[in-house]
Design a protein around this motif. Sequence first.
Motif, PDB file in Angstrom:
ATOM      1  N   ARG A  41       0.833  -1.207   0.000  1.00  0.00           N
ATOM      2  CA  ARG A  41       0.000   0.000   0.000  1.00  0.00           C
ATOM      3  C   ARG A  41       0.862   1.250   0.000  1.00  0.00           C
ATOM      4  NH1 ARG A  41      -1.364   4.261  -0.222  1.00  0.00           N
ATOM      5  NH2 ARG A  41      -3.080   5.410   0.756  1.00  0.00           N
ATOM      6  N   ILE A  87     -10.101   2.359  -2.168  1.00  0.00           N
ATOM      7  CA  ILE A  87      -9.345   1.333  -1.448  1.00  0.00           C
ATOM      8  C   ILE A  87     -10.300   0.633  -0.495  1.00  0.00           C
ATOM      9  CG2 ILE A  87      -7.558   0.910   0.288  1.00  0.00           C
ATOM     10  CD1 ILE A  87      -5.851   3.007  -1.021  1.00  0.00           C
ATOM     11  N   LEU A 106      -3.481  -5.561  -2.656  1.00  0.00           N
ATOM     12  CA  LEU A 106      -2.339  -4.854  -2.087  1.00  0.00           C
ATOM     13  C   LEU A 106      -1.779  -5.711  -0.954  1.00  0.00           C
ATOM     14  CD1 LEU A 106      -3.778  -1.228  -1.879  1.00  0.00           C
ATOM     15  CD2 LEU A 106      -2.202  -2.136  -3.604  1.00  0.00           C
TER      16      LEU A 106
END
Length: 208
Positions: free
Chosen positions: A25, A42, A122
């Motif tokens: 991330r 996200i 991620l």
Amino acid sequence: MKREASVNLFQYWNRLRDGRAAPRRTEIEPADIKALLGDTFILESDARGEAVFRLAGTRLCAIYGRELKGFAFSSLWREKDSRMVMRLVRGVFQDKAVLVMTYDGISRTQRTVPMELLLLPLDGGEQNRRALGIVSSETKPYWLGADPVSDAAVETVRIVDPDREPIFLKNRPPVRMPALDRGMSDDPLRLGARRIRHLLVLPGGRTE
């Protein structure tokens, strides 16, 4: 992937991961994707294991007519699709899968717009599962952003091999999701199908 925004985000993510299952991330630089930020989001897995919005772009929030941060991802989908979508999202979190999905966004006044969603894993460790995503519309109808999308019906789903270039993925047939009220519960043998060893042969259109 058919939308340019999806391809661009995939290529950026693919460069960052550099052969790994997923980038971290902290490697995502907003300035590198500033043209896409309004449509990106996200997701993170909360204490219950449910995917919730950690961040959501301004254009995406405008399409849905609300601030999405803190809301469950499942709240975007109609009930019949919600469980399937959440299983797919868990695959992104746990297995570092790449998900491409097309769906019809349905507004409060029942207008529809075709949408494409890309979800990329991620690397945040087992305790910090996150994914980067983007939503883009096939068209830009005049009402989009004024008549909020309040429902969504899944059309197709792809699990993408991230080691292949997107240009090849464009030609890969998606899996079209059947309606739950037709076909799935019918007995194929009652529809004229024949069993040949381990195969089930359905009647076709040829008469000779």
